[in-house]
Design a protein around this motif. Structure first.
Motif, PDB file in Angstrom:
ATOM      1  N   ARG A 207      35.901  36.023  37.178  1.00 34.32           N
ATOM      2  CA  ARG A 207      36.874  36.815  36.417  1.00 34.32           C
ATOM      3  C   ARG A 207      37.899  37.464  37.336  1.00 34.32           C
ATOM      4  O   ARG A 207      39.042  37.711  36.937  1.00 34.32           O
ATOM      5  N   ALA A 208      37.509  37.747  38.560  1.00 33.43           N
ATOM      6  CA  ALA A 208      38.447  38.355  39.523  1.00 33.43           C
ATOM      7  C   ALA A 208      39.320  37.318  40.218  1.00 33.43           C
ATOM      8  O   ALA A 208      40.275  37.682  40.914  1.00 33.43           O
ATOM      9  N   ARG A 209      39.023  36.062  40.005  1.00 30.10           N
ATOM     10  CA  ARG A 209      39.679  34.994  40.772  1.00 30.10           C
ATOM     11  C   ARG A 209      41.203  35.001  40.632  1.00 30.10           C
ATOM     12  O   ARG A 209      41.933  34.923  41.619  1.00 30.10           O
ATOM     13  N   LEU A 210      41.713  35.112  39.404  1.00 28.62           N
ATOM     14  CA  LEU A 210      43.168  35.034  39.221  1.00 28.62           C
ATOM     15  C   LEU A 210      43.871  36.213  39.879  1.00 28.62           C
ATOM     16  O   LEU A 210      44.890  36.028  40.565  1.00 28.62           O
ATOM     17  N   MET A 211      43.340  37.420  39.698  1.00 24.68           N
ATOM     18  CA  MET A 211      43.953  38.581  40.333  1.00 24.68           C
ATOM     19  C   MET A 211      44.005  38.417  41.851  1.00 24.68           C
ATOM     20  O   MET A 211      45.028  38.711  42.489  1.00 24.68           O
ATOM     21  N   LEU A 212      42.946  37.925  42.427  1.00 27.81           N
ATOM     22  CA  LEU A 212      42.895  37.783  43.880  1.00 27.81           C
ATOM     23  C   LEU A 212      43.789  36.646  44.355  1.00 27.81           C
ATOM     24  O   LEU A 212      44.445  36.764  45.399  1.00 27.81           O
ATOM     25  N   GLU A 213      43.870  35.560  43.587  1.00 26.89           N
ATOM     26  CA  GLU A 213      44.786  34.475  43.955  1.00 26.89           C
ATOM     27  C   GLU A 213      46.235  34.954  43.915  1.00 26.89           C
ATOM     28  O   GLU A 213      47.033  34.622  44.807  1.00 26.89           O
ATOM     29  N   VAL A 214      46.573  35.725  42.898  1.00 25.38           N
ATOM     30  CA  VAL A 214      47.925  36.273  42.794  1.00 25.38           C
ATOM     31  C   VAL A 214      48.233  37.184  43.976  1.00 25.38           C
ATOM     32  O   VAL A 214      49.300  37.090  44.606  1.00 25.38           O
ATOM     33  N   THR A 215      47.294  38.073  44.302  1.00 24.77           N
ATOM     34  CA  THR A 215      47.529  39.024  45.388  1.00 24.77           C
ATOM     35  C   THR A 215      47.668  38.312  46.728  1.00 24.77           C
ATOM     36  O   THR A 215      48.549  38.644  47.538  1.00 24.77           O
ATOM     37  N   ARG A 216      46.834  37.332  46.970  1.00 28.24           N
ATOM     38  CA  ARG A 216      46.931  36.580  48.237  1.00 28.24           C
ATOM     39  C   ARG A 216      48.250  35.825  48.316  1.00 28.24           C
ATOM     40  O   ARG A 216      48.884  35.785  49.380  1.00 28.24           O
ATOM     41  N   ALA A 217      48.682  35.242  47.197  1.00 29.42           N
ATOM     42  CA  ALA A 217      49.946  34.504  47.205  1.00 29.42           C
ATOM     43  C   ALA A 217      51.123  35.430  47.504  1.00 29.42           C
ATOM     44  O   ALA A 217      52.049  35.071  48.249  1.00 29.42           O
ATOM     45  N   ARG A 230      47.913  47.962  41.148  1.00 32.21           N
ATOM     46  CA  ARG A 230      47.477  49.015  40.227  1.00 32.21           C
ATOM     47  C   ARG A 230      46.278  48.532  39.429  1.00 32.21           C
ATOM     48  O   ARG A 230      46.299  47.444  38.844  1.00 32.21           O
ATOM     49  N   LEU A 231      45.236  49.372  39.395  1.00 33.50           N
ATOM     50  CA  LEU A 231      43.990  49.049  38.705  1.00 33.50           C
ATOM     51  C   LEU A 231      43.610  50.195  37.774  1.00 33.50           C
ATOM     52  O   LEU A 231      43.876  51.359  38.067  1.00 33.50           O
ATOM     53  N   SER A 232      42.963  49.844  36.658  1.00 35.28           N
ATOM     54  CA  SER A 232      42.513  50.867  35.703  1.00 35.28           C
ATOM     55  C   SER A 232      41.091  50.515  35.252  1.00 35.28           C
ATOM     56  O   SER A 232      40.905  49.808  34.267  1.00 35.28           O
ATOM     57  N   PRO A 233      40.084  50.988  35.968  1.00 36.99           N
ATOM     58  CA  PRO A 233      38.713  50.538  35.712  1.00 36.99           C
ATOM     59  C   PRO A 233      38.208  50.748  34.288  1.00 36.99           C
ATOM     60  O   PRO A 233      37.512  49.887  33.758  1.00 36.99           O
ATOM     61  N   VAL A 234      38.549  51.879  33.659  1.00 38.52           N
ATOM     62  CA  VAL A 234      37.917  52.164  32.370  1.00 38.52           C
ATOM     63  C   VAL A 234      38.889  52.496  31.246  1.00 38.52           C
ATOM     64  O   VAL A 234      38.453  52.857  30.149  1.00 38.52           O
ATOM     65  N   THR A 235      40.184  52.387  31.463  1.00 40.33           N
ATOM     66  CA  THR A 235      41.102  52.725  30.374  1.00 40.33           C
ATOM     67  C   THR A 235      40.885  51.802  29.172  1.00 40.33           C
ATOM     68  O   THR A 235      40.678  50.592  29.350  1.00 40.33           O
ATOM     69  N   PRO A 236      40.939  52.348  27.964  1.00 37.55           N
ATOM     70  CA  PRO A 236      40.869  51.502  26.774  1.00 37.55           C
ATOM     71  C   PRO A 236      42.222  50.969  26.338  1.00 37.55           C
ATOM     72  O   PRO A 236      42.326  50.349  25.276  1.00 37.55           O
ATOM     73  N   ALA A 237      43.257  51.192  27.140  1.00 37.89           N
ATOM     74  CA  ALA A 237      44.612  50.774  26.756  1.00 37.89           C
ATOM     75  C   ALA A 237      44.648  49.293  26.402  1.00 37.89           C
ATOM     76  O   ALA A 237      44.061  48.452  27.092  1.00 37.89           O
ATOM     77  N   ASN A 238      45.339  48.986  25.318  1.00 38.44           N
ATOM     78  CA  ASN A 238      45.558  47.603  24.887  1.00 38.44           C
ATOM     79  C   ASN A 238      44.260  46.831  24.633  1.00 38.44           C
ATOM     80  O   ASN A 238      44.187  45.626  24.851  1.00 38.44           O
ATOM     81  N   ASP A 239      43.239  47.579  24.176  1.00 35.38           N
ATOM     82  CA  ASP A 239      42.035  46.932  23.651  1.00 35.38           C
ATOM     83  C   ASP A 239      41.271  46.138  24.706  1.00 35.38           C
ATOM     84  O   ASP A 239      40.822  45.023  24.462  1.00 35.38           O
ATOM     85  N   GLN A 246      31.765  49.298  37.109  1.00 36.35           N
ATOM     86  CA  GLN A 246      31.556  49.757  38.490  1.00 36.35           C
ATOM     87  C   GLN A 246      31.379  48.598  39.474  1.00 36.35           C
ATOM     88  O   GLN A 246      32.136  48.494  40.459  1.00 36.35           O
ATOM     89  N   PRO A 247      30.432  47.692  39.265  1.00 35.53           N
ATOM     90  CA  PRO A 247      30.317  46.583  40.219  1.00 35.53           C
ATOM     91  C   PRO A 247      31.517  45.649  40.192  1.00 35.53           C
ATOM     92  O   PRO A 247      31.871  45.071  41.231  1.00 35.53           O
ATOM     93  N   LEU A 248      32.150  45.513  39.045  1.00 37.64           N
ATOM     94  CA  LEU A 248      33.336  44.658  38.950  1.00 37.64           C
ATOM     95  C   LEU A 248      34.439  45.164  39.862  1.00 37.64           C
ATOM     96  O   LEU A 248      34.996  44.401  40.678  1.00 37.64           O
ATOM     97  N   PHE A 249      34.776  46.436  39.748  1.00 37.50           N
ATOM     98  CA  PHE A 249      35.905  46.951  40.522  1.00 37.50           C
ATOM     99  C   PHE A 249      35.542  47.175  41.981  1.00 37.50           C
ATOM    100  O   PHE A 249      36.411  47.063  42.861  1.00 37.50           O
ATOM    101  N   GLU A 250      34.293  47.456  42.281  1.00 39.03           N
ATOM    102  CA  GLU A 250      33.904  47.539  43.692  1.00 39.03           C
ATOM    103  C   GLU A 250      34.019  46.164  44.350  1.00 39.03           C
ATOM    104  O   GLU A 250      34.433  46.057  45.519  1.00 39.03           O
ATOM    105  N   TYR A 251      33.680  45.103  43.615  1.00 41.43           N
ATOM    106  CA  TYR A 251      33.875  43.748  44.145  1.00 41.43           C
ATOM    107  C   TYR A 251      35.362  43.498  44.399  1.00 41.43           C
ATOM    108  O   TYR A 251      35.747  42.981  45.458  1.00 41.43           O
TER     109      TYR A 251
END
Length: 367
Positions: A207-217, A230-239, A246-251
């Motif tokens: 699930r993190a693959r696309l974000m990391l590919e974009v950032t590396r590019a 910019r990251l928002s670990p727990v916001t409910p914005a936009n459903d 926690q483990p997702l964003f630490e990864y």
């Protein structure tokens, strides 16, 4: 003790103070072209250590709201060049926020009236903005289609091209990748919106693959020192929601650490809402520790509901930068007002989205 008003460094960016103007969507860019008064708006606020522009679409497909700016056409880049020149003339620093909204869009805003795109064909229970008869109106988002696997390299390339154009053509000091608030990269990241069964769904790594590919590019194109995220670990914005953030964003931050980014921009709690969510607890100190322990040296930027006293405490506790949003709308000289403990202007909420100069460039400054 460090101060909000100290000079500081964020990657390659030398900043006059630790106060950042957060990205603020204003819906004043017909045909995705920033108006001439945008140069005035941003230069008025150039005393901030760093200006982050309103979210700016990397492609027509990436647009989700009426009259938001873009980075994918010559006329758009030329308009942004006027903005960056004005900010630099005022001795400011400015980065552009790169945006692909994913499913948070409407078919009227898409190329050929097509469907918005998403990791999975799940409609977001949220609204977007169209302009009808010259008036902003909120409408339900359209049903999206799932991006095909073979489309994803093109998405990565579009982000990279937008970043290169932003720096090399439009004159920005850098870029911020919008990985928050339920937009495309965040949709891929969180298991509530990503139900894919290929290499971009399922596990945290996938699930993190696309974000990391974009950032590396992007860092390959313009350098890590000019790139923030910019990251928002727990916001409910936009459903959006993740069952175990926690483990997702630490990864994620551990994987970002080797890229030598300028900064990590963290929205604490619900975007524009409560800083703590009882049903979604999150340990932000542990997140920062995970980033630092993996060798991450980028500035740590905090955001959401900060006033001067809370910002001073955050800096004392180790935050490198503090982003202010709505206060910058009504207070172009917010830095000086905070420094001198002056009263703040109250914003006119009726002018937040759409319109012209009123509520945009006409707020008074201190004498």
């Amino acid at each position: 003790m460090p101060s909000l008003f100290d000079t500081t460094q964020a990657g390659d960016l030398e900043l006059a103070n630790r106060i950042v103007m957060a990205p603020l969507t204003r819906n004043r860019s017909p045909n995705a072209v920033p108006p001439d008064i945008a140069a005035t708006y941003y230069s008025q606020r150039a005393s901030a250590g760093l200006l982050i522009t309103e979210a700016t679409a990397i492609s027509h497909q990436g647009q989700g709201y009426a009259d938001v700016p873009g980075l994918y056409g010559t006329e758009q880049l030329d308009a942004w060049k006027k903005v960056t020149h004005a900010v630099h003339e005022a001795n400011g620093k400015i980065v552009v926020q790169l945006w692909h909204v994913g499913r948070v869009s409407h078919h009227e805003l898409q190329p050929g009236y097509g469907q918005p795109v998403a990791p999975s064909a799940i409609t977001a229970k949220t609204k977007t903005v169209l302009i009808r008869d010259g008036v902003p109106v909120f409408v339900e988002t359209s049903e999206p289609r799932a991006l095909a696997l073979e489309e994803l390299p093109g998405i990565v390339h579009t982000y990279q091209a937008a970043a290169r154009n932003a720096v090399e053509t439009a004159g920005f000091d850098g870029v911020e990748i919008h990985g928050a608030n339920g937009y495309l990269l965040d949709q891929f990241l969180k298991d509530g919106s990503n139900k894919r069964t290929d290499d971009y769904g399922g596990s945290i790594k996938n699930r993190a693959r696309l974000m990391l590919e974009v950032t590396r590019a992007i860092t390959d194109a313009i350098g890590g020192g000019r790139t923030g995220i910019r990251l928002s670990p727990v916001t409910p914005a936009n459903d959006v929601i993740d069952s175990n953030p926690q483990p997702l964003f630490e990864y994620v931050v551990r994987q970002l650490a080797p890229l030598n980014l300028a900064y990590i921009h963290i929205i604490e709690g619900a975007t524009g809402g409560p800083r703590e969510l009882p049903d979604r607890p999150f340990d932000y100190a542990a997140l920062k520790a995970a980033y630092r322990s993996a060798g991450g040296k980028g500035a740590w930027m905090v955001n959401n509901g900060y006033d001067k006293s809370l910002a001073e405490k955050a800096v004392a506790d180790g935050a490198d930068l503090v982003a202010f949003g709505v206060p910058f709308i009504a207070n172009p000289d917010l830095v000086e007002r905070l420094r001198s403990n002056a009263a703040l202007n109250k914003p006119d909420k009726t002018t937040f989205y759409g319109g012209g100069a009123r509520g945009y460039i006409d707020y008074p400054t201190l004498d």
